[in-house]
Design a protein around this motif. Structure first.
Motif, PDB file in Angstrom:
ATOM      1  N   LYS B 213       0.830  -1.195   0.000  1.00  0.00           N
ATOM      2  CA  LYS B 213       0.000   0.000   0.000  1.00  0.00           C
ATOM      3  C   LYS B 213       0.872   1.255   0.000  1.00  0.00           C
ATOM      4  CE  LYS B 213      -3.730   2.374   2.218  1.00  0.00           C
ATOM      5  NZ  LYS B 213      -4.435   2.713   3.426  1.00  0.00           N
ATOM      6  N   TYR B 214       0.479   2.223  -0.797  1.00  0.00           N
ATOM      7  CA  TYR B 214       1.173   3.515  -0.865  1.00  0.00           C
ATOM      8  C   TYR B 214       0.715   4.369   0.315  1.00  0.00           C
ATOM      9  CZ  TYR B 214       2.576   7.973  -3.099  1.00  0.00           C
ATOM     10  OH  TYR B 214       3.141   9.180  -3.410  1.00  0.00           O
ATOM     11  N   PHE B 262      -0.255   7.355 -17.083  1.00  0.00           N
ATOM     12  CA  PHE B 262       0.118   8.743 -16.826  1.00  0.00           C
ATOM     13  C   PHE B 262       0.367   8.959 -15.331  1.00  0.00           C
ATOM     14  CE2 PHE B 262       0.249  13.301 -17.474  1.00  0.00           C
ATOM     15  CZ  PHE B 262       0.822  13.373 -18.732  1.00  0.00           C
ATOM     16  N   ASN B 263       1.232   8.123 -14.777  1.00  0.00           N
ATOM     17  CA  ASN B 263       1.465   8.143 -13.334  1.00  0.00           C
ATOM     18  C   ASN B 263       2.662   7.255 -13.007  1.00  0.00           C
ATOM     19  OD1 ASN B 263       1.082   8.529 -10.577  1.00  0.00           O
ATOM     20  ND2 ASN B 263      -1.042   7.805 -10.565  1.00  0.00           N
ATOM     21  N   GLY B 304      -8.987   8.848  -5.642  1.00  0.00           N
ATOM     22  CA  GLY B 304      -8.454   7.531  -6.026  1.00  0.00           C
ATOM     23  C   GLY B 304      -6.947   7.537  -6.189  1.00  0.00           C
ATOM     24  N   HIS B 305      -6.297   8.648  -5.791  1.00  0.00           N
ATOM     25  CA  HIS B 305      -4.845   8.772  -5.963  1.00  0.00           C
ATOM     26  C   HIS B 305      -4.095   7.662  -5.233  1.00  0.00           C
ATOM     27  CE1 HIS B 305      -0.901  10.569  -6.271  1.00  0.00           C
ATOM     28  NE2 HIS B 305      -0.827  10.701  -4.958  1.00  0.00           N
ATOM     29  N   ILE B 306      -4.423   7.466  -3.949  1.00  0.00           N
ATOM     30  CA  ILE B 306      -3.719   6.458  -3.140  1.00  0.00           C
ATOM     31  C   ILE B 306      -3.893   5.063  -3.754  1.00  0.00           C
ATOM     32  CG2 ILE B 306      -3.709   5.262  -0.893  1.00  0.00           C
ATOM     33  CD1 ILE B 306      -2.511   7.920  -0.532  1.00  0.00           C
ATOM     34  N   GLU B 307      -5.113   4.759  -4.179  1.00  0.00           N
ATOM     35  CA  GLU B 307      -5.396   3.445  -4.752  1.00  0.00           C
ATOM     36  C   GLU B 307      -4.587   3.247  -6.041  1.00  0.00           C
ATOM     37  OE1 GLU B 307      -7.619   5.604  -3.688  1.00  0.00           O
ATOM     38  OE2 GLU B 307      -8.170   4.521  -1.851  1.00  0.00           O
ATOM     39  N   ILE B 313       2.637   0.217  -7.258  1.00  0.00           N
ATOM     40  CA  ILE B 313       3.642  -0.501  -6.453  1.00  0.00           C
ATOM     41  C   ILE B 313       3.477  -2.005  -6.634  1.00  0.00           C
ATOM     42  CG2 ILE B 313       4.464  -0.966  -4.101  1.00  0.00           C
ATOM     43  CD1 ILE B 313       3.645   1.904  -3.382  1.00  0.00           C
ATOM     44  N   ASN B 314       2.240  -2.479  -6.553  1.00  0.00           N
ATOM     45  CA  ASN B 314       2.010  -3.921  -6.705  1.00  0.00           C
ATOM     46  C   ASN B 314       2.334  -4.396  -8.119  1.00  0.00           C
ATOM     47  OD1 ASN B 314       0.970  -5.048  -4.083  1.00  0.00           O
ATOM     48  ND2 ASN B 314      -0.382  -3.284  -4.298  1.00  0.00           N
TER      49      ASN B 314
END
Lengths: 339, 339
Positions: B213-214, B262-263, B304-307, B313-314
């Protein structure tokens, strides 16, 4: 021959094999989990500071008119490369202060310090024999080394029995709390291998008349830096101790000076380390302040202390024919900052 | 021939020679003093981070099932060794935020930053041409580089025109005050060359279900560390940018992923840097907090940024077949602590 019995024997052998296999797997898994859990921070990841970069000795950098032997310094570097760098040794100097010594040892050994390999008490009392060696409750050997002379140079000897590259130089009246000591060691590994890395700073400041003055440093605008970390609470690489204790010209003069004045071995270590690396020292702050007993019998409370220390700096400056001390403007603190 | 006249000629020639010699010496001395006075902190002492230790490329360390090309990574290291390491370049990404961009450039260029070599504005607006290049009042060139595509990977290109090993990756809505930026650069030189070294941290934290998780990190006991420094305000060595932009398998996949979503180019830089060095990132705090404009049009404020970041990461974890991020428990602060 009863086949059902034989079959029963086979079945029980098969069952035994399965049981033993399961047991072996469970035990291995348990041991692996235990090893990972108890492994000190990052040791599995960072056996070397520089991934895959082989060690190479470097010559003495230029500094004014300083002349030293590259052969001696390169030997000091090469000699200890086989020692482990993921653990450290405490070299604690003491002289007839049993209460302070015991309090300090007790505080350090009461908790587990994952990377502590050995404590060597440098026993400078020539007349009274030290107590016997022992092991702490966490299995850390405490070894008393009876000095041949009551000299401040004894703490800086590269003891041939040392098993680690990192030596934590300390006195009997001052200590980091155990978890902070582990943190300072990890900071030494990551950032301070070429520096005197430790808990308290001092400054050599140039005065208007060109002379150097010893000071407690200043946070004033335009200063707010430091150029010495004292060896009462500092990590040093054993190679720097080896060069300090070597037969090269300047180190020999320094040791004679330290014995003559019974002072300033710590200033000399900062001169030599910065000379040999071209880097400043490194201050590391723990989570808690370090603990210091009020010195009742120590040399740093005598009147004229600042003057005597200033004289050492100026004398070393003459002896080295250069001022190798380097101002450092940064220090290390623990933890994260949230933003 | 009049001998006295001839003698007079000789005398005047001798006098001229003496005068020219004196003048030459005076000028040289003046230039030397000026050079020493204006040289940024420590540059004369520390041309290289490691006195006398020659550069040697290292292979990719083991990390789970990660497979990369040692040839490509070694080329990325070797290619830039001729670039100077005592100055740095700012690579600032912008996309249609002229007010933020101008405010940030103005704040950075209004004061002298001794080690700033060049500012490159990565202009991701394909439709509108950037303004012309110029020089700041302190002589720092500001160069607009018009991107071929509006991609987050553009900021991470190892521009062949870069003149420095240190690249300060930044966005147009956030900056360190000039003296702090110089301090962070000096900290990169001394402690962070093999790390993402900068001003704000993020954490990848493993959850009970094994997923990552971020998070914004935590100062809670047992955490109080970080494993990423975001590239909105961070120094990176140009070799890491080169490998990120290379034709090796994983970097190619990463760039496609970054363009698709785009992230997460900054998360990828942390994965790659820690993978290649076995070291964590490095947080440096300036004297003042960094300045950040409230992002009005930025991607990090979307719901929804954190998700989305956790998913990156995953996904990277699957792509790398290892989790290279390393928890760092220390950070750098400016100045001395008096004790």
């Amino acid at each position: 021959m009863d086949t059902s019995k034989a079959l029963g024997g086979v079945q029980s052998r098969v069952f035994k094999r399965i049981a033993i296999t399961v047991l072996a797997f469970t035990l291995s898994a348990g041991i692996m989990v235990a090893l990972f859990t108890y492994a000190p921070e990052k040791h599995l990841q960072r056996i070397s500071n520089a991934v895959g970069i082989p060690f190479k000795a470097w010559p003495i950098p230029q500094c004014g008119g300083f002349i030293g032997s590259n052969e001696i310094w390169e030997a000091s570097q090469t000699k200890y490369q086989h020692l482990r760098d993921d653990k450290f040794t405490i070299a604690m100097q003491t002289y007839r202060r049993p209460k302070e010594l015991n309090d300090t040892l007790h505080a350090l050994l009461a908790e587990k310090i994952p990377s502590l390999q050995e404590v060597v008490v440098v026993w400078n009392d020539l007349e009274n024999a030290p107590p016997p060696n022992y092991k702490s409750k966490y299995g850390v050997p405490v070894r008393y080394r009876h000095s041949k002379e009551n000299s401040l140079n004894q703490k800086l000897l590269p003891d041939p029995a040392y098993e680690t590259q990192a030596i934590f130089l300390s006195d009997d009246d001052i200590y980091f709390k155990p978890r902070d000591l582990e943190f300072v060691f990890q900071s030494w590994r990551k950032f301070g291998r070429r520096r005197m890395t430790g808990g308290f700073t001092r400054c050599a400041v140039r005065e208007a008349n060109g002379k150097w003055k010893y000071s407690f440093c200043s946070k004033d605008e335009g200063h707010n830096n430091y150029n010495m970390i004292l060896s009462g609470l500092a990590f040093a690489h054993i190679s720097f101790l080896d060069y300090y204790s070597s037969q090269d010209e300047i180190p020999k003069k320094i040791r004679a000076y330290v014995d003559e004045h019974f002072n300033c071995e710590d200033i000399a270590m900062n001169f030599l380390t910065s000379l040999l690396t071209g880097e400043g020292p490194l201050l590391v702050k723990g989570k808690d302040p370090y603990v210091s007993f009020v010195p009742t019998n120590g040399i740093s409370t005598k009147p004229g202390h600042i003057e005597a220390r200033s004289k050492c700096i100026n004398d070393y400056n003459d002896m080295f024919k250069c001022m190798p001390l380097i101002d450092e403007t940064a220090h290390i603190e623990p933890g994260v900052i949230i933003s």
